[in-house]
Design an enzyme around this catalytic site. Structure first.
Site, short mmCIF file in Angstrom:
data_model
loop_
_atom_site.label_atom_id
_atom_site.label_comp_id
_atom_site.label_asym_id
_atom_site.label_seq_id
_atom_site.Cartn_x
_atom_site.Cartn_y
_atom_site.Cartn_z
N GLU A 1 57.00 14.83 -7.10
CA GLU A 1 57.47 15.65 -8.23
C GLU A 1 57.67 14.85 -9.51
OE1 GLU A 1 60.32 18.55 -5.55
OE2 GLU A 1 61.24 16.75 -6.40
N PRO A 2 56.60 14.34 -10.10
CA PRO A 2 56.78 13.57 -11.34
C PRO A 2 57.10 14.47 -12.53
CG PRO A 2 54.45 13.85 -10.88
CD PRO A 2 55.19 14.46 -9.72
N GLY A 3 58.01 14.03 -13.37
CA GLY A 3 58.29 14.74 -14.62
C GLY A 3 58.00 13.82 -15.79
N ARG B 1 68.90 10.66 -25.49
CA ARG B 1 68.73 9.64 -24.45
C ARG B 1 69.36 8.28 -24.78
NH1 ARG B 1 64.28 7.92 -23.03
NH2 ARG B 1 64.88 7.67 -20.87
N TYR C 1 71.97 7.15 -22.06
CA TYR C 1 71.56 6.11 -21.11
C TYR C 1 71.32 4.75 -21.75
CZ TYR C 1 69.85 10.52 -19.02
OH TYR C 1 69.71 11.79 -18.57
N CYS D 1 76.91 13.37 -36.89
CA CYS D 1 78.23 12.85 -37.21
C CYS D 1 78.86 12.10 -36.05
CB CYS D 1 79.12 14.00 -37.66
SG CYS D 1 78.40 14.87 -39.05
N GLU D 2 78.15 11.11 -35.56
CA GLU D 2 78.69 10.24 -34.52
C GLU D 2 78.11 8.86 -34.72
OE1 GLU D 2 79.06 11.09 -30.51
OE2 GLU D 2 79.43 13.23 -30.78
N TYR E 1 62.35 14.64 -21.65
CA TYR E 1 63.80 14.56 -21.79
C TYR E 1 64.26 14.32 -23.23
CZ TYR E 1 63.33 14.25 -16.76
OH TYR E 1 62.99 14.49 -15.46
#
Ligand SMILES: *Cc1c(COP(=O)(O)O)cnc(C)c1O
Length: 445
Positions: free
Chosen positions: A302-304, A341, A345, A372-373, A402
Site C-alpha cells: 500500500e504505497p502512498g 510537515r 515531523y 502566525c507561528e 501529505y
C-alpha cells in the site's frame, strides 16, 4: 548576508534534480520545466502558491510498483493525496485504492473507481464510514479494534457478506519519525499479537458467518528506507498465520504488508529500493511459508508517499527577505497551512529559485511561511542565490504527498490549487480555495 563561495552554476546538476520528477529539465538557469511546462508559466497563469503534479511521474511510479511486484496487489494509499484525476491515473495503471474515511471513499467512487478494488482502513471508523463502505461494496474492510467486529457484522446483516482483514501490530519499530511509527505496541493502531488481542479478534471474526477473513494486515510506519523491518514483519505475520492454521485450520489467502516506503526529499538522501524490497520480501515470504507448511499468500502492498510525493512541486512567491538574528528569512506566500510537515515531523527540503537567473553565489537561508507561528518554517537550512528577493519564485520539490491532504484553514489563507502537467500541457485539477468558499461555510451570526 553570508555568502558561500563555491564554484556553482544556477543550472541544476543531475544530482540536484534527482529528487525532482524525471521529466524535469532546466534548459537555462531558472527556466525549470516539469512535464514539458515551464514552472514560471504555471505560476503566472494559476497564481501562487500552487501545487504542480506531474501526471507522467505518478503513472511511472505506479508502473514501477506493478513491475517490481507483478504477483502482488498494489493499493495506492489515498490519504497521501487524492483528487478525481489521481484516482483515474491510479485505476488506469491497475492499482487498487486504500481509503480511511467516507470522504475519501466518495471522492474515489465519484471518479469511477471500482469499489471492489477499494480497502477501508481506520482506527476509528465512524458509523457513517462503515455505512457508506457497505453501501458501495468496498473490497475489504480492515478491522482495527475488537468492537468493530460486532458493528460490521450487524451492519452487514445475517444474509450479507463482507471480506475483512485484521490489522495486526507486529511489534516492529521503523519509520522516519515517532509520529509515523505504527508497528510498535505503544501506539493507537491495530491489534497486538503479544497480548493476544489479535488472536482473540480473529477467533471472533471466524464466528461471524457473514464476515470472510481474507488475511492479515500490518503497516509499520512511514518513510522507511530499509528493507529489514519488512522482512521482520513477514516473519512475524507468517508466524501468526502458522498458529492460526494450527488452532483453526485456517489458510489465509492474503497478506498485506502496508506501505511506508521512504523517498528522498533532498539530494543525496536514501530512498527505498523497490526492486530490492520486492526480491527480499518475496524470498522471505516463500521461505517462511515453506518452513511453516503454509501456501504462500497473495501479497498486498500500500504505497502512498512513494507514488505521489516525488510527482509534486510546490511553487511559492517570495513576499519578503529579512536579515535578523544572524539569519536570512525568505518569507513566501504559503506555509504551514499547505505544508504542515516541517512543523509536525521536522522534515527538510531543498527549494530552488525558478523564473530567473539568480546569483551564482549561494547563501544559507530559512524559508518561512506567512502564518502566525514561529514554527511556520518550510525549509530551515536551504541554500538559495544570495540575491533572492521579493517577487522571486521558489519551487519546493517532493511536494506531492501529505502536503495538500494535510492542509488546513489556518489564517483563512485558502488552500492552493493543483495543476497537472503532462506532455507540455497544464490543466487545473483542483481550484484554489477562495474567500467565497470560506465565507459560504460561515452560516451563523
Ligand atoms: C498511511 C498508510 C499507508 C501509506 O503510507 P506511505 O508512507 O504513504 O506509503 C499505507 N497503509 C496504511 C494502512 C496507512 O495508514
Amino acid at each position: 548576508m553570508t555568502t558561500i563561495h563555491e564554484p556553482v552554476t544556477t543550472t541544476a546538476t543531475p544530482e540536484e534534480l534527482a529528487v525532482w520528477p524525471s521529466s524535469t529539465t532546466e534548459p537555462h538557469p531558472g527556466g525549470a520545466t516539469v512535464g514539458g511546462v515551464s514552472l514560471a508559466e504555471v505560476a503566472g497563469r494559476y497564481g501562487t502558491p500552487v501545487y504542480v503534479l506531474d501526471e507522467g511521474e505518478v503513472r511511472r511510479r505506479c508502473r514501477a510498483y506493478r513491475d517490481a511486484f507483478p504477483e502482488a496487489e498494489v493499493h495506492y494509499a489515498a490519504k497521501a493525496f487524492l483528487c478525481r484525476a489521481m484516482a483515474h491515473w491510479v485505476r488506469d495503471e491497475g492499482l487498487g485504492l486504500d481509503v480511511c474515511s467516507a470522504g475519501e471513499l466518495e471522492l474515489a467512487v465519484a471518479a469511477g473507481f471500482p469499489a471492489d478494488r477499494i480497502v477501508l482502513h481506520g482506527n476509528a471508523k465512524t458509523p457513517h464510514d462503515l455505512k457508506r463502505a457497505l453501501w458501495y461494496g468496498v473490497g475489504r474492510i480492515v478491522i482495527d479494534s475488537p468492537s468493530e467486529i460486532a458493528r460490521i457484522a450487524a451492519a452487514v446483516g445475517p444474509d450479507g457478506h463482507q471480506k475483512v482483514m485484521v490489522r495486526v501490530v507486529p511489534g516492529i519499530s521503523a519509520g522516519g519519525h515517532d509520529k509515523i511509527r505504527t508497528g510498535t505496541e505503544d501506539q493507537k493502531f491495530g491489534l497486538s499479537i503479544s497480548d493476544g488481542y489479535a488472536q482473540r479478534a480473529i477467533a471472533r471474526i471466524l464466528d461471524q458467518p457473514q464476515l470472510e477473513l481474507t488475511g492479515l494486515h500490518c503497516h509499520l510506519g512511514s518513510q522507511i528506507t530499509d528493507v529489514k523491518p519488512y522482512l521482520a514483519a513477514v516473519r512475524r505475520m507468517v508466524g501468526l498465520m502458522a498458529r492460526l492454521k494450527e488452532q483453526h485450520g485456517l489458510a489465509l489467502p492474503e497478506l498485506d504488508l502496508g506501505g511506508g516506503h521512504g523517498i528522498a526529499y533532498r539530494p543525496g538522501e536514501p530512498a527505498m529500493d523497490l526492486t530490492r524490497l520486492a526480491r527480499k520480501v518475496r524470498a522471505e515470504l516463500t521461505e517462511a511459508c515453506a518452513a511453516a507448511g503454509l501456501t504462500v499468500p497473495r501479497l498486498v502492498i500500500e504505497p502512498g508517499r512513494a507514488v505521489a510525493g516525488p510527482a509534486g512541486v510546490a511553487l511559492y512567491r517570495v513576499v519578503s527577505v529579512k536579515h535578523t538574528g544572524g539569519r536570512t528569512f525568505v518569507a513566501v506566500d504559503g506555509g504551514m497551512s499547505d505544508n504542515p510537515r516541517p512543523a509536525l515531523y521536522g522534515v527538510r527540503y531543498a527549494p530552488r529559485l525558478v523564473g530567473r537567473r539568480g546569483s551564482v553565489d549561494l547563501a544559507p537561508v530559512t524559508v518561512v511561511g506567512r502564518h502566525c507561528e514561529a514554527g511556520d518554517v518550510l525549509a530551515a537550512d536551504a541554500r538559495l542565490p544570495d540575491d533572492v528577493r521579493a517577487g522571486d519564485l521558489i519551487a519546493l520539490p517532493v511536494a506531492g504527498a501529505y502536503h495538500l491532504s494535510m492542509a488546513s484553514g489556518y489564517n483563512a489563507v485558502g488552500r492552493p490549487p493543483v495543476v497537472a502537467v503532462h506532455a507540455g500541457r497544464a490543466r487545473l485539477l483542483v481550484r484554489r480555495e477562495s474567500l467565497e468558499d470560506i465565507h459560504s461555510r460561515d452560516v451563523g451570526l
